[in-house]
Design a protein around this motif. Structure first.
Motif, PDB file in Angstrom:
ATOM      1  N   ASP A   1     -33.088   5.123 -24.415  1.00 38.31           N
ATOM      2  CA  ASP A   1     -33.822   6.141 -23.672  1.00 38.31           C
ATOM      3  C   ASP A   1     -34.144   5.564 -22.302  1.00 38.31           C
ATOM      4  O   ASP A   1     -34.978   4.672 -22.159  1.00 38.31           O
ATOM      5  N   HIS A   2     -33.426   6.061 -21.278  1.00 43.49           N
ATOM      6  CA  HIS A   2     -33.597   5.514 -19.932  1.00 43.49           C
ATOM      7  C   HIS A   2     -34.857   6.024 -19.244  1.00 43.49           C
ATOM      8  O   HIS A   2     -35.190   5.578 -18.156  1.00 43.49           O
ATOM      9  N   HIS A   3     -35.562   6.954 -19.860  1.00 44.69           N
ATOM     10  CA  HIS A   3     -36.778   7.494 -19.261  1.00 44.69           C
ATOM     11  C   HIS A   3     -38.026   6.768 -19.739  1.00 44.69           C
ATOM     12  O   HIS A   3     -39.142   7.147 -19.399  1.00 44.69           O
ATOM     13  N   MET A   4     -37.847   5.730 -20.548  1.00 43.52           N
ATOM     14  CA  MET A   4     -38.996   4.981 -21.039  1.00 43.52           C
ATOM     15  C   MET A   4     -39.601   4.165 -19.903  1.00 43.52           C
ATOM     16  O   MET A   4     -38.911   3.733 -18.990  1.00 43.52           O
ATOM     17  N   GLN A   5     -40.899   3.961 -19.967  1.00 45.27           N
ATOM     18  CA  GLN A   5     -41.581   3.153 -18.975  1.00 45.27           C
ATOM     19  C   GLN A   5     -41.841   1.779 -19.573  1.00 45.27           C
ATOM     20  O   GLN A   5     -42.216   1.662 -20.734  1.00 45.27           O
ATOM     21  N   SER A   6     -41.639   0.764 -18.782  1.00 43.34           N
ATOM     22  CA  SER A   6     -41.897  -0.585 -19.283  1.00 43.34           C
ATOM     23  C   SER A   6     -43.401  -0.823 -19.330  1.00 43.34           C
ATOM     24  O   SER A   6     -44.156  -0.286 -18.516  1.00 43.34           O
TER      25      SER A   6
END
Length: 187
Positions: A73-78
């Motif tokens: 999921d590239h929309h996750m926030q670190s």
């Protein structure tokens, strides 16, 4: 020898198997006589034939293919830890260790047992001068002691409030009423 419930079941016609049946999966990964026991296996820095054979494990490959490719999921926030809180924690621990190893007491810093002792003695103070003398004796500002004493005290028990009870098993318990005691100070 068994209970009545188990005897009732056998009378109704249920039959137990005569010998244990082997499960359908038994023997699928039975070790071959040529294989070494697990205790003799050691890690290797080079790829050996044994490692290659282990990599060709059909069950492992089937499980991997069943899982499918990894979905990211590239929309996750670190998540970044709060570095200020962490650094403050380490700084506090370092200061505490330094204070503990120092032979000199630090002004306005007391160990818990020493603070409890000071608060007990404060309860018996008769005047403001007594409180100031105690504060100086323990290396703390009198204003800090009074500010702290508004919110923290040492345990005190109301005299005559002890109630002893003995349970049926002979265990004795004592219950006492805790009270907040303020010194009666003269100016």
């Amino acid at each position: 020898m068994g209970g009545a419930a188990s005897k009732a079941v056998t009378k109704t016609g249920r039959k137990l198997p005569k010998r244990a049946e082997t499960p359908s999966w038994a023997g699928v990964r039975a070790p071959q006589p040529s294989e070494q026991p697990l205790a003799d296996r050691r890690a290797s820095e080079t790829r050996t034939e044994e490692i290659d054979n282990d990599a060709r494990d059909p069950d492992f490959l089937a499980n991997l293919s069943r899982l499918g490719p990894v979905r990211v999921d590239h929309h996750m926030q670190s998540i970044h830890p709060k570095t200020t809180e962490t650094s403050r924690l380490f700084q506090s621990r370092t200061e505490s260790e330094h204070e503990a190893s120092s032979p000199l007491p630090v002004h306005n810093r007391l160990h818990a047992a020493t603070l409890s002792e000071l608060l007990d003695k404060r309860k018996g103070a008769k005047s403001v001068q007594d409180v100031e003398r105690l504060a100086n004796e323990y290396g703390i500002d009198a204003s800090k002691l009074e500010n702290l004493a508004r919110f923290v005290t040492s345990p005190s028990v109301q005299s005559g409030s002890a109630v002893r009870t003995v349970e049926k098993d002979g265990e004795e318990s004592v219950v006492m009423k805790a009270v907040w005691i303020e010194p009666l100070l003269r100016k």
